[in-house]
Design a protein around this motif. Structure first.
Motif, PDB file in Angstrom:
ATOM      1  N   SER A 178      -9.099   3.237   1.468  1.00 14.14           N
ATOM      2  CA  SER A 178      -8.119   2.184   1.575  1.00 14.14           C
ATOM      3  C   SER A 178      -8.791   0.869   1.910  1.00 14.14           C
ATOM      4  O   SER A 178      -9.896   0.864   2.365  1.00 14.14           O
ATOM      5  CB  SER A 178      -7.152   2.534   2.677  1.00 14.14           C
ATOM      6  OG  SER A 178      -6.046   1.740   2.645  1.00 14.14           O
ATOM      7  N   THR A 179      -8.435  -0.195   1.757  1.00 10.58           N
ATOM      8  CA  THR A 179      -9.093  -1.377   2.306  1.00 10.58           C
ATOM      9  C   THR A 179      -8.056  -2.207   3.021  1.00 10.58           C
ATOM     10  O   THR A 179      -6.994  -1.789   3.153  1.00 10.58           O
ATOM     11  CB  THR A 179      -9.733  -2.220   1.193  1.00 10.58           C
ATOM     12  OG1 THR A 179      -8.849  -2.769   0.365  1.00 10.58           O
ATOM     13  CG2 THR A 179     -10.970  -1.672   0.895  1.00 10.58           C
ATOM     14  N   THR A 184      -4.314 -10.526   5.083  1.00  9.68           N
ATOM     15  CA  THR A 184      -4.021 -10.663   5.876  1.00  9.68           C
ATOM     16  C   THR A 184      -4.870 -11.139   7.001  1.00  9.68           C
ATOM     17  O   THR A 184      -5.127 -10.443   7.904  1.00  9.68           O
ATOM     18  CB  THR A 184      -2.909  -9.652   6.171  1.00  9.68           C
ATOM     19  OG1 THR A 184      -3.439  -8.473   6.443  1.00  9.68           O
ATOM     20  CG2 THR A 184      -1.869  -9.673   5.162  1.00  9.68           C
ATOM     21  N   GLY A 186      -5.605  -6.632   8.547  1.00  7.80           N
ATOM     22  CA  GLY A 186      -6.134  -6.427   7.205  1.00  7.80           C
ATOM     23  C   GLY A 186      -5.252  -5.474   6.413  1.00  7.80           C
ATOM     24  O   GLY A 186      -4.139  -5.130   6.823  1.00  7.80           O
ATOM     25  N   ASP A 187      -5.761  -5.028   5.278  1.00 11.13           N
ATOM     26  CA  ASP A 187      -5.002  -4.122   4.428  1.00 11.13           C
ATOM     27  C   ASP A 187      -4.695  -2.796   5.116  1.00 11.13           C
ATOM     28  O   ASP A 187      -3.725  -2.117   4.779  1.00 11.13           O
ATOM     29  CB  ASP A 187      -5.771  -3.854   3.134  1.00 11.13           C
ATOM     30  CG  ASP A 187      -5.818  -5.077   2.223  1.00 11.13           C
ATOM     31  OD1 ASP A 187      -4.987  -5.987   2.432  1.00 11.13           O
ATOM     32  OD2 ASP A 187      -6.670  -5.121   1.321  1.00 11.13           O
ATOM     33  N   GLN A 188      -5.515  -2.416   6.084  1.00 16.04           N
ATOM     34  CA  GLN A 188      -5.296  -1.175   6.818  1.00 16.04           C
ATOM     35  C   GLN A 188      -4.343  -1.362   7.997  1.00 16.04           C
ATOM     36  O   GLN A 188      -4.077  -0.398   8.726  1.00 16.04           O
ATOM     37  CB  GLN A 188      -6.636  -0.635   7.323  1.00 16.04           C
ATOM     38  CG  GLN A 188      -7.617  -0.257   6.232  1.00 16.04           C
ATOM     39  CD  GLN A 188      -7.200   1.005   5.494  1.00 16.04           C
ATOM     40  OE1 GLN A 188      -6.263   1.684   5.895  1.00 16.04           O
ATOM     41  NE2 GLN A 188      -7.882   1.321   4.427  1.00 16.04           N
ATOM     42  N   GLN A 210      -8.641   0.157  -1.149  1.00 18.84           N
ATOM     43  CA  GLN A 210      -7.244   0.558  -1.035  1.00 18.84           C
ATOM     44  C   GLN A 210      -7.145   1.946  -0.432  1.00 18.84           C
ATOM     45  O   GLN A 210      -8.004   2.766  -0.583  1.00 18.84           O
ATOM     46  CB  GLN A 210      -6.577   0.563  -2.422  1.00 18.84           C
ATOM     47  CG  GLN A 210      -6.439  -0.804  -3.028  1.00 18.84           C
ATOM     48  CD  GLN A 210      -5.519  -1.676  -2.204  1.00 18.84           C
ATOM     49  OE1 GLN A 210      -4.497  -1.202  -1.751  1.00 18.84           O
ATOM     50  NE2 GLN A 210      -5.870  -2.904  -1.998  1.00 18.84           N
TER      51      GLN A 210
END
Length: 263
Positions: free
Chosen positions: A41-42, A43, A244-246, A25
């Protein structure tokens, strides 16, 4: 600008462009000058629709099953006996040419293209022409964007596409307004003469674009009008950084860089 071979073990990995998995995250992106600042940090990438039948017309068939005449203005480009399809999306005085990674497609870059179009820019996506000197295709696409009405052109590429964009920047006349490399496999020695603003975006755990190599490239880009290195947490590679999460951070970084340097 020169093309020097790396004698490092990481170079073999740099020249292979494949996706990786996401990380943890995040609190927020960090821009490092002169060295990278890591942010924690880490669809998944959406699957492409089935490719249309070859009996359909070129306009109807579109590109890779995800781009049609409703997406934008379709075109064909021929070089070396190969026909390449492309699309110009959006309007406006700023244009962006996208060169994708080895295992990427036009489809995987639609999240970025859609975001840039929403910001009021033109975006050109094209199927790679698998011939020698692929940067020549990128130069030709920049010329096509200018003929379509773009006054300023940015070059964006992922993995090998990042390197292609950098090499094309050295051939483009007038030069690009900026070069954006997403997990780019750029080699040290290839940025010595780059004067355009230069943004590198990468994940700190991406094995295909090792952070230490990107740091070397950043340190050598001393002639760039504005060099930036954004390090996001995780191992997503190239276009996967946008889904992705980013994703929100990676997308915002590209949009903000273009807004800053569009003139």
């Amino acid at each position: 600008m020169g093309r020097h071979a790396l004698g490092l073990g990481a170079l073999a990995v740099l020249l292979a462009a494949c996706g990786s998995t996401a990380g943890g995250q995040a609190d927020g992106p960090a821009t490092a000058q002169p060295g990278p600042t890591l942010t924690r940090s880490t669809t998944p990438t959406p699957a492409a629709s089935p490719v249309p039948s070859s009996t359909e017309s070129s306009a109807e068939a579109g590109i890779d099953g995800c781009v049609t005449e409703k997406t934008g203005e379709l075109f064909e480009y021929k070089r070396g006996g190969t026909t390449t399809k492309g699309v110009i999306m959006g309007k406006g005085p700023v244009g962006v040419v996208v060169s994708y990674e080895r295992q990427g497609t036009v489809c995987t870059w639609l999240p970025l293209a859609d975001r840039l179009v929403a910001a009021g820019h033109r975006v050109l996506l094209f199927d790679r022409n698998n011939t020698a000197a692929p940067e020549e295709d990128t130069v030709a696409m920049a010329g096509r964007l200018r003929k379509a009405g773009a006054e300023k052109v940015f070059l964006v590429g992922g993995s090998m596409g990042g390197r292609v964009s950098l090499l094309a920047a050295g051939e483009l006349k007038p030069p690009p307004a900026g070069v954006i490399s997403i997990s780019g496999t750029i080699q040290p020695g290839e940025v010595d003469e780059l004067r355009a603003p230069f943004l590198q975006v990468t994940g700190d755990a991406d094995p295909d674009a090792p952070l230490d190599m990107l740091q070397v490239v950043y340190n050598e880009a001393v002639k760039s009008a504005d060099r930036q290195l954004l390090v996001l947490s995780g191992g997503d590679h190239a276009s996967r950084l946008f889904t992705g999460d980013q994703g929100p951070k990676a997308l915002q970084a590209v949009v903000a860089f273009i807004e800053k340097h569009k003139g």
